[in-house]
Design a protein around this motif. Sequence first.
Motif, PDB file in Angstrom:
ATOM      1  N   GLY A 171      52.364 -11.329 108.397  1.00 56.96           N
ATOM      2  CA  GLY A 171      50.996 -11.587 108.832  1.00 56.96           C
ATOM      3  C   GLY A 171      50.037 -10.470 108.492  1.00 56.96           C
ATOM      4  N   ASP A 172      48.767 -10.818 108.478  1.00 59.80           N
ATOM      5  CA  ASP A 172      47.733  -9.877 108.080  1.00 59.80           C
ATOM      6  C   ASP A 172      47.702  -8.635 108.951  1.00 59.80           C
ATOM      7  OD1 ASP A 172      46.823 -11.142 105.936  1.00 59.80           O
ATOM      8  OD2 ASP A 172      44.865 -11.669 106.739  1.00 59.80           O
TER       9      ASP A 172
ATOM     10  N   LEU B  39      49.482 -15.158 118.071  1.00 59.63           N
ATOM     11  CA  LEU B  39      50.442 -15.531 117.019  1.00 59.63           C
ATOM     12  C   LEU B  39      50.025 -14.963 115.662  1.00 59.63           C
ATOM     13  CD1 LEU B  39      50.983 -19.251 118.121  1.00 59.63           C
ATOM     14  CD2 LEU B  39      52.648 -17.397 118.326  1.00 59.63           C
ATOM     15  N   ASP B  40      49.007 -14.104 115.629  1.00 62.69           N
ATOM     16  CA  ASP B  40      48.485 -13.518 114.393  1.00 62.69           C
ATOM     17  C   ASP B  40      48.095 -14.585 113.378  1.00 62.69           C
ATOM     18  OD1 ASP B  40      47.614 -11.604 112.629  1.00 62.69           O
ATOM     19  OD2 ASP B  40      49.604 -11.006 111.931  1.00 62.69           O
ATOM     20  N   ILE B  41      47.460 -15.668 113.871  1.00 64.88           N
ATOM     21  CA  ILE B  41      47.054 -16.747 112.970  1.00 64.88           C
ATOM     22  C   ILE B  41      45.580 -16.630 112.626  1.00 64.88           C
ATOM     23  CG2 ILE B  41      46.786 -19.250 112.738  1.00 64.88           C
ATOM     24  CD1 ILE B  41      49.273 -19.532 114.537  1.00 64.88           C
TER      25      ILE B  41
ATOM     26  N   GLY C 183      42.323 -20.814 110.670  1.00 63.70           N
ATOM     27  CA  GLY C 183      43.539 -20.376 109.990  1.00 63.70           C
ATOM     28  C   GLY C 183      43.158 -19.416 108.884  1.00 63.70           C
ATOM     29  N   ILE C 184      43.845 -19.495 107.776  1.00 64.82           N
ATOM     30  CA  ILE C 184      43.625 -18.569 106.675  1.00 64.82           C
ATOM     31  C   ILE C 184      42.258 -18.774 106.027  1.00 64.82           C
ATOM     32  CG2 ILE C 184      44.539 -19.916 104.767  1.00 64.82           C
ATOM     33  CD1 ILE C 184      46.028 -17.570 103.772  1.00 64.82           C
TER      34      ILE C 184
END
Lengths: 297, 297
Positions: free
Chosen positions: B118-119, B180-182, B198-199
């Motif tokens: 994740g980022d 959730l690091d989304i 999201g992304i």
Amino acid sequence: MTRDEDQLHLAPGSRVGIVAGGGNLPIEVAHSLSARGHRPFVLLVEGEADPNSPLGGFDHLVLPIESFGSLVASLKKNGVTHAVLAGEIKRRPRWSAVRPNAGLLAMLPAFLAGLASGDDSLLKTVIRYIERRGVKVVGAHEIVPELLAMRGVMTDAAPTDSDRKDLNAALVAAHAIGALDIGQGAVAIGGRVIALEGIEGTDGLLERVKDLRDHGRLAARRRGVLVKCAKPDQEERADLPSIGPQTVDGAYAAGLAGIGVEAGRSLVLEGPAMIARANTLGLFIVGLPSAGASDGQ
Amino acid sequence: MTRDEDQLHLAPGSRVGIVAGGGNLPIEVAHSLSARGHRPFVLLVEGEADPNSPLGGFDHLVLPIESFGSLVASLKKNGVTHAVLAGEIKRRPRWSAVRPNAGLLAMLPAFLAGLASGDDSLLKTVIRYIERRGVKVVGAHEIVPELLAMRGVMTDAAPTDSDRKDLNAALVAAHAIGALDIGQGAVAIGGRVIALEGIEGTDGLLERVKDLRDHGRLAARRRGVLVKCAKPDQEERADLPSIGPQTVDGAYAAGLAGIGVEAGRSLVLEGPAMIARANTLGLFIVGLPSAGASDGQ
């Protein structure tokens, strides 16, 4: 849940009414009942269920969504003892077109409260309303147990270890947003969740992933998964998550490697056609152990 | 956090290096340093930061993202003691274009591990890497404390009671997906979360809401809110959630009534311009109490 013990026993004199929205689910329910010698009554929700579909071949009536106040009266007039709510209903009522009647007025306060607190609450409200008026509401999978996703790989292709990581990540996320009654689906690629389902639904979610891939935000290589799971507090008699051939096509277009669904709490529509489609396209479909409370497996 | 006590004291002989991605943030940091008599060094990440922007007026170097292995060497060669990572970096390295060197090889295992999880983990990895090599990493808001969103209403318009319900619902959801690091953002309308980031990022999220509204899935009446909040485990020295004039335009186009950001843990870019724009369009912007662990307030 196993299939056989789930199938509903319909006593003589009982009749199933199908409140039919869009998609194939109400058709599968009607055919299954008919094959077992029953004669379902179908209420087609106007603009959602197609009277020119096979549903039109059954004893039926078209009901504008604005007339939902007369839903129970229609069912009872046609001898319905058990109702199935099946198929997607996308449109919300045009309130200006709603004609008040006694049934509606009785339902309205609860209906409005449900509307304000999410789809799942709304469904529960509608179900409670119907049952209080003497019609039992049952799930489509109680009529057609074969609809329930089984655990394990359904396709020729199977998830790799890296796909398994994606499945786990997406399942945890889908479960988390389900707990908030937001959506039922998540897409993970490279171990990481990149898109979550909101009101746009699963088809919209997959289209978005396709766009991200087309615009180079995601690697071109085919990988990643869609996972759908039920909300922890899901009303299982309506609105279980479902996948079908269209989901497979959408996942393929989005460049995904496969699809995971929560076994026992998801519906598989047009199962044989869906699996054939996935095999043709090289995608896997897998029934995942139920998400349970918090461990994501 | 309050502003004054947060401002970084730069001892004589220290120099701030700005690793600059896209957007206005690195420019604001550079100007602020310059106004205080400092002479920042700017590393413009190629394809993200524009050398023709005001950043080109500072002592600078353009760094292809594939050359991140020489990042620390470049900073040190230019006397940098404190680094700020500021601005969006959308593109991921083209691995075929990465030229291995000692710095890169030392970083790579940790970098790849971070990339997979994740980022936020990735940023933490990069920061740890830089600090181990003797350059202190500081947050943009430590250089320019005015960037931090304050608590309370910033605009002429203020949220109504119904907007407050939307703010609460969206904050809870944004917090959950952050855990959730989304993503960092959520949109709620009518008390209900309808879209999650999201992304695709916040601009993409707002475009989606606009599309849903255009296609009649949402009521036409202007209402609903965007909320952005930091991830519970956010690396605060980089990647704090931010809003700016572009966010206001996006929210307006999506038919929203306003924007909420987590006070003290979100950045407000081009603050005066952003607030003027919101006032012109009639939107509210409000700094919300920090989300904390679980109560959503």
